[in-house]
Enzyme design. Structure first.
Site, PDB file in Angstrom:
ATOM      1  N   ASP A 126      80.936  29.813  35.902  1.00  0.00           N
ATOM      2  CA  ASP A 126      81.921  29.715  36.976  1.00  0.00           C
ATOM      3  C   ASP A 126      81.946  28.329  37.603  1.00  0.00           C
ATOM      4  OD1 ASP A 126      82.244  32.419  36.457  1.00  0.00           O
ATOM      5  OD2 ASP A 126      82.564  32.903  38.561  1.00  0.00           O
TER       6      ASP A 126
ATOM      7  N   CYS B 198      74.602  34.806  33.845  1.00  0.00           N
ATOM      8  CA  CYS B 198      75.569  34.273  34.796  1.00  0.00           C
ATOM      9  C   CYS B 198      76.592  35.302  35.258  1.00  0.00           C
ATOM     10  CB  CYS B 198      76.217  33.016  34.243  1.00  0.00           C
ATOM     11  SG  CYS B 198      75.068  31.612  34.265  1.00  0.00           S
TER      12      CYS B 198
ATOM     13  N   LYS C 261      79.733  36.755  35.422  1.00  0.00           N
ATOM     14  CA  LYS C 261      80.516  37.875  34.893  1.00  0.00           C
ATOM     15  C   LYS C 261      79.849  38.532  33.702  1.00  0.00           C
ATOM     16  CE  LYS C 261      83.258  36.551  38.012  1.00  0.00           C
ATOM     17  NZ  LYS C 261      82.449  35.374  38.374  1.00  0.00           N
TER      18      LYS C 261
ATOM     19  N   CYS D 173      72.131  29.361  39.185  1.00  0.00           N
ATOM     20  CA  CYS D 173      72.084  28.513  40.384  1.00  0.00           C
ATOM     21  C   CYS D 173      71.161  29.109  41.448  1.00  0.00           C
ATOM     22  CB  CYS D 173      73.490  28.294  40.921  1.00  0.00           C
ATOM     23  SG  CYS D 173      74.583  27.524  39.713  1.00  0.00           S
TER      24      CYS D 173
ATOM     25  N   GLU E 230      87.993  32.200  41.861  1.00  0.00           N
ATOM     26  CA  GLU E 230      87.112  31.963  43.001  1.00  0.00           C
ATOM     27  C   GLU E 230      87.608  30.758  43.788  1.00  0.00           C
ATOM     28  OE1 GLU E 230      83.111  31.491  41.704  1.00  0.00           O
ATOM     29  OE2 GLU E 230      82.747  33.637  41.540  1.00  0.00           O
TER      30      GLU E 230
ATOM     31  N   SER F 240      83.190  32.480  45.545  1.00  0.00           N
ATOM     32  CA  SER F 240      81.921  32.283  44.867  1.00  0.00           C
ATOM     33  C   SER F 240      80.802  32.889  45.697  1.00  0.00           C
ATOM     34  CB  SER F 240      81.669  30.786  44.689  1.00  0.00           C
ATOM     35  OG  SER F 240      80.319  30.527  44.398  1.00  0.00           O
TER      36      SER F 240
END
EC number: 4.2.1.9
Length: 553
Positions: free
Chosen positions: A78, A119, A121, A193, A441, A467
């Site tokens: 993303d 991650c 999705k 992240c 997002e 996000s």
């Protein structure tokens, strides 16, 4: 076993021949066939370390007495797809992933699956497939990234030190050298992240649901523990096949309520609302949107996690992880079975202690209510979602003037051009599942608001989504969406918009008669994309209040 369909009997001679063509020995033909659905790619940091985890899962499967086969699943980042055409594709990949896992598992009659993911999705897509197939499955999330480090021990985080840093640079708050330091230090290596963004929230909720082993949701991507978890997951899936323990026996209504409470207690990503609704739909569990708000009012926020707070995933892991949150929530948690073989309360009880500076007790919460709130009103008759854990006290109630944009790009240009001022409510529409298409997002606009110092004077509402890195007074998932004729399409520049999060209300201050007149002259815009996968997706996807699922109609 399901695999007997392709391995047993005279009629399966061609099938066995093809399997032997892969190198499969005859001696392995009767063992459980385990598919390892891997979303490895060296294009994104969250998945670049999966080759190592694949080896450990494979070793575990063979140690457990099964035979493994790898097959690939796409992974979209993303962050890399943010702010351009690529973001249209992010949410739709969730449906592609679920369909691909289903297709391979059914076509080859696999007995069980290890779902290697990380991650945003990819994890919900894998869980949707597991619930839909209802064959033994176990999830391995690849783990969070370490925080970046700079001079004097400063910690860096991807969202706050890249997206928000751009706006700080534009405003003259930081110089070229600091911007360069942010870029170099924000992502120090492999993993999802560092904060409680969507990927890490979904990993935590997967563990809470009982679909991954303890510590899997928080163990760092670089850790030896993550490799041991991968091995144990490969070993465990063979037991699950032999015992016929399937996802729907684990992902019950009570398990979803546990996941929601943990989400609320940590102040997780608002995207989890979309994903839990979609996973529950596949599992045959009734989970109305209102459930999130009902539980939020009785579940306090117990942690202050980045991006809105101070702690990173590495802090949460050593503080007790998911088990620590379950332990602190105590009797608010249902005692549910997990794939580990222990119940949720047994897992919580096995933890000796919790670092209460990171995971607060119920008697000393960070906030009295959970991190997510569901709003209703004449803008959002079917609901809207706000991550209230990221909203400052002074913006919990706000009245402002509408400034309307029919795309994220136009809104972003206006913000960076100084058009948006304090007292405005930025309205971004035609960015929903159908209208986007793909429900992009809005991290760039929300990060711009914070970086420009407008987080306490401007609100943002959209039929798109945010996000997990978003903070500030940002209301998304507005349903019905503009492209479906939702009232957000009828707001005009200069209208007064009233936001009252404690009262769960979002309204445009015009009469029903005025809204009806605007509806009567509204003309639906032409689809933005008219060919390919996104055009097909736009025709079958529902609005956010049902999880943006696709239907057969």
């Amino acid at each position: 076993m399901r695999s007997d369909t392709i391995t047993q009997g005279l009629e399966r001679t061609p099938h066995r021949a093809l399997l032997k063509g892969t190198g499969l020995p005859q001696s392995e033909m009767g063992k459980p066939f385990i598919g390892i659905a891997t979303s490895f790619t060296d294009l994104i940091p969250g998945h670049v370390g999966m080759r190592d985890l694949e080896r450990f899962i494979e070793k575990g499967v063979h140690t457990g007495g099964g035979y493994s086969f790898f097959f690939g699943i796409p992974g979209v980042c993303d962050g890399i797809s943010m702010g351009h055409k690529g973001m249209h594709y992010s949410l739709p990949t969730r449906e592609l992933i679920a369909d691909m896992v289903e297709s391979v598992a059914e076509a080859h009659r696999l007995d069980g699956l290890v779902l290697l993911t990380n991650c945003d999705k990819i994890t919900p897509g894998m869980l949707m497939a597991a619930a839909r197939l209802d064959i033994p499955c176990i999830v391995v999330t690849a783990g969070p990234m370490m925080s970046g480090r700079g001079d004097a021990g400063r910690k860096y985080s991807f969202v706050t030190d890249t997206f928000e840093a751009m706006a700080r640079y534009k405003a003259g708050v930081i110089d070229d050298a600091e911007l360069a330091r942010c870029e170099e230090n924000a992502c120090p290596g492999m993993g999802s992240c560092q904060g409680l963004f969507t990927a890490n929230t979904m990993a935590i909720l997967t563990e809470t649901l009982g679909m991954s082993l303890p510590r899997c949701g928080t163990a760092l991507a670089v850790s030896a523990l993550k490799r041991r978890i991968a091995f144990a997951s490969g070993e465990r899936i063979v037991d699950l096949v032999r015992q016929n323990i399937t996802p729907r026996s684990i992902m019950t209504r009570e398990a979803f309520e546990n996941a929601i409470r943990v989400d609320l207690a940590l102040g997780g990503s608002s995207n989890t609302v979309l994903h839990l609704l979609a996973i529950a739909h596949e599992a045959g569990v009734e989970l109305p949107l209102e459930t999130f708000d009902i539980l939020a009012k009785e579940t306090p926020q117990l942690a202050s996690m980045n991006p809105a707070g101070e702690h990173f995933m590495e802090d949460l892991d050593v503080a007790g992880g998911v088990a620590g949150v379950l332990k602190q929530l105590g009797d608010k948690i249902h005692d549910c079975p997990t794939l580990m073989g222990l119940s949720t309360k047994e897992i919580a009880a096995s933890l000796k202690g919790v670092d209460e500076e990171v995971i607060h007790p119920l008697s000393n919460p960070v906030k009295k209510e959970g991190g997510i709130a569901v709003l209703f009103g004449n803008i959002c008759p079917k609901g809207a979602v706000v991550k209230q854990s990221g909203v400052s006290d002074q913006m919990m109630k706000f009245t402002g003037t509408a400034r309307c944009f029919d795309s994220e790009d136009k809104a972003m240009a206006a913000m960076m051009g100084g058009v948006v001022k304090g007292g405005d409510v930025v309205v971004i529409r035609y960015e929903g599942p159908k209208g986007g298409p793909g429900m992009r997002e809005m991290l760039a606009p929300t990060a711009a608001l914070m970086g420009l110092g407008l987080g306490d004077s401007v609100a943002l509402i959209t039929d798109g989504r945010f996000s997990g890195g978003t903070r500030g007074p940002c209301i998304g998932h507005i349903a019905p969406e503009a492209a479906a004729g939702g009232p957000i399409a009828f707001i005009e520049d200069g209208d007064t918009i009233e936001l009252d999060i404690p009262a769960r209300s979002l309204k445009v201050m015009v009469s029903d008669e005025v809204l009806a007149e605007r509806r009567a002259r509204w003309v639906a815009p032409e689809p933005k994309i008219k060919k390919g996968w996104l055009a097909r997706y736009a025709k079958v996807v529902t609005s956010a209040h049902t999880g943006a699922i696709t239907t057969a109609e």
